[in-house]
Design an enzyme around this catalytic site. Structure first.
Site, mmCIF file in Angstrom:
data_model
loop_
_atom_site.group_PDB
_atom_site.id
_atom_site.type_symbol
_atom_site.label_atom_id
_atom_site.label_comp_id
_atom_site.label_asym_id
_atom_site.label_seq_id
_atom_site.Cartn_x
_atom_site.Cartn_y
_atom_site.Cartn_z
ATOM 1 N N ARG A 233 0.846 -1.206 0.000
ATOM 2 C CA ARG A 233 0.000 0.000 0.000
ATOM 3 C C ARG A 233 0.874 1.247 0.000
ATOM 4 N NH1 ARG A 233 -3.644 -3.384 3.159
ATOM 5 N NH2 ARG A 233 -2.577 -3.155 5.157
ATOM 6 N N PHE A 249 -11.615 -5.596 -5.990
ATOM 7 C CA PHE A 249 -11.445 -6.508 -4.848
ATOM 8 C C PHE A 249 -10.957 -5.678 -3.655
ATOM 9 C CE2 PHE A 249 -10.496 -8.737 -8.809
ATOM 10 C CZ PHE A 249 -11.361 -9.818 -8.763
ATOM 11 N N ASP A 271 -16.299 -4.436 -4.875
ATOM 12 C CA ASP A 271 -16.224 -5.690 -4.115
ATOM 13 C C ASP A 271 -17.602 -6.348 -4.135
ATOM 14 O OD1 ASP A 271 -13.887 -6.615 -1.857
ATOM 15 O OD2 ASP A 271 -15.846 -7.561 -1.594
ATOM 16 N N ASN A 299 -19.618 -8.281 -8.982
ATOM 17 C CA ASN A 299 -18.600 -9.249 -9.349
ATOM 18 C C ASN A 299 -17.621 -8.592 -10.323
ATOM 19 O OD1 ASN A 299 -17.168 -11.309 -10.631
ATOM 20 N ND2 ASN A 299 -18.901 -12.727 -10.538
ATOM 21 N N ALA A 300 -16.363 -8.567 -9.946
ATOM 22 C CA ALA A 300 -15.360 -7.854 -10.751
ATOM 23 C C ALA A 300 -15.321 -8.365 -12.191
ATOM 24 C CB ALA A 300 -13.990 -7.997 -10.098
ATOM 25 N N ASP A 320 -6.642 -6.969 -6.535
ATOM 26 C CA ASP A 320 -6.152 -7.784 -5.408
ATOM 27 C C ASP A 320 -7.171 -8.875 -5.076
ATOM 28 O OD1 ASP A 320 -4.720 -8.720 -3.249
ATOM 29 O OD2 ASP A 320 -5.375 -7.127 -1.889
ATOM 30 N N CYS A 360 -2.438 -13.994 -4.502
ATOM 31 C CA CYS A 360 -2.059 -14.499 -3.176
ATOM 32 C C CYS A 360 -2.187 -16.018 -3.126
ATOM 33 C CB CYS A 360 -2.909 -13.842 -2.086
ATOM 34 S SG CYS A 360 -4.660 -14.173 -2.232
#
Ligand code: SAH
Length: 416
Positions: A233, A249, A271, A299-300, A320, A360
């Protein structure tokens, strides 16, 4: 329990661990010793020839080669896919209270040496194997400590841990967030409850690099906040000053707050969780940025397509997403997902815009993620340059003998 930094072994906890004496031995199959020798802290069930002694989940065991040579010492859980979590390779080290205290104080000292408490009052104090404490995660949030105990051995150390954390950190309260699937995989029941002292408030106020955030440690993701993204960040804020920034996200909008501080004109948090977006709005208000932030619940994958179809453009985008590949079986699908959102995001950027993109999923190596970015750039028909490579914050160190401890990776991409 402690006087002047030395520990006096007390009555608390399980007597067998308080003494730290091995209750049995786990014999490694011939030909499977290499991982232990190379200090990988997990012994998988496929590598176990047999278990000697009457061992219960959580007991200390020695790890021996087929000819009886001592190799390591750890904690056993016959019900787990990882029946032994190795905690030491030193035959003279007992896994007792003194050991526990030493590892906890080392973890705390390391965070101080890294200067983390000067940047924030919310950070990871103990990151399991990376701090040589398998099965234990402990996060500090202002005056509270939130713990996750996800092996029987750590589960049995609740009382000594509470006592030691009190001596080490002097918190107002210690809280357990034991509702993650790692506990279930070790056949431990979920537990979410205050362990000691004040129960944490429904919303806890933390500060990070001079910014303020509300954190819900009772119900939020992980232990409440994505501490692993803190360094990112801070580092990526410089790319987020444009007219229009999309934070996809977003969760509770942490990247948005950094963008707003450096002067972004408008930031959209996107989000699927209405609750996370509400907290994101409150975080913007808390820092005095309420009028420059917008929320889109959706929903992205669909919203990014809608942006494309309606010709919308952005100066910078943060992607992300959650872990798309929790297991190897779904890796192919996950890679398609990563490619899809990255390809769409590249299409939505103005020439020279920045894409800050993460994965991730531990299964997705940095090399594999770069291949995904390459494929996305080709499909988007854009020239893309990597200007920075990102990892997890330094309170989540990667143990070189334990590649599984590295999971977060990211790129800052200039999309030309
Ligand atoms: N960047 C955040 C953390 C993101 S975690 C931070 O620094 O705090 C991933 C987020 O993605 C979660 O908040 C989850 O609710 C959201 N999410 C999961 N699937 C999604 C989807 N298909 N579209 C949009 N958001 C999604």
């Amino acid at each position: 329990m402690r006087s002047n930094g030395t520990i006096v072994v007390s009555e608390v906890g399980n007597s067998h661990m308080a003494k730290g004496k091995p209750k049995g031995a786990v014999i490694v199959k011939q030909g499977r010793e290499e991982a232990v020798q190379r200090r990988h802290p997990w012994l998988f069930s496929g590598s176990v020839a047999r278990v000697e002694g009457q061992v219960q989940p959580g007991d200390v065991v020695d790890v021996l080669s087929h000819d009886g040579t001592w190799m390591a010492r750890g904690f056993v859980n016959p019900q787990s896919e990882v029946p032994v979590r190795i905690a030491t390779w030193d035959p003279n080290e007992a896994l007792d209270d003194e050991w526990l205290w030493k590892r906890l104080s080392n973890a705390w000292q390391r965070r101080m040496d890294l200067g983390i408490p000067e940047e924030t009052n919310a950070f990871r104090l103990v990151y399991a194997e990376s701090d040589f404490l398998p099965g234990l995660i402990a996060d500090c949030y202002a005056d509270f400590i939130v713990v996750q105990l996800y092996t029987p051995a750590m589960d049995q150390q609740r009382d000594p841990l509470v006592s030691m954390f009190r001596d080490l950190v002097h918190p107002s309260g210690i809280f357990e967030r034991g509702d993650m699937d790692t506990r279930l995989r070790e056949k431990l029941l979920p537990r979410v409850a205050p362990l000691w002292g004040e129960p944490p408030p429904e919303r806890l106020l933390i500060s990070e690099h001079g910014l303020k955030f509300w954190v819900d440690v009772w119900r939020g993701h992980k232990t409440g906040f994505y501490l692993d993204q803190r360094d990112n960040r801070f580092r990526t804020a410089r790319y987020l000053k444009g007219e229009r920034v999309l934070n996809a996200f977003s969760y509770t909008g942490s990247f948005a707050i950094y963008a707003l501080r450096v002067g972004a004109k408008e930031v959209i948090n996107l989000d699927t969780s209405a609750e996370a977006l509400r907290l994101a709005e409150e975080n913007a208000a808390l820092n005095g940025f309420a009028e420059r932030v917008r929320s889109i619940e959706g929903n992205a994958f669909q919203v990014l397509r809608h942006f494309r179809d309606t010709g919308q453009q952005f100066d910078a985008i943060v992607l992300d997403p959650p872990r798309f590949a929790p297991t190897k079986a779904v890796l192919e699908n996950a890679l398609r997902g990563y490619k899809d959102i990255n390809w769409l995001a590249m299409r939505l950027l103005k020439p020279g815009g920045y894409l800050i993109t993460f994965s991730c999923s531990g299964m997705v190596t940095p090399e594999l993620f770069q291949q995904v970015i390459f494929a996305a750039a080709i499909d988007a028909g854009r020239e893309v340059a990597i200007v920075e490579r990102l990892g997890q914050s330094r309170d989540h160190p990667v143990l070189v003998t334990f590649p599984e401890s590295e999971y977060l990776k990211g790129f800052v991409l200039a999309v030309l």
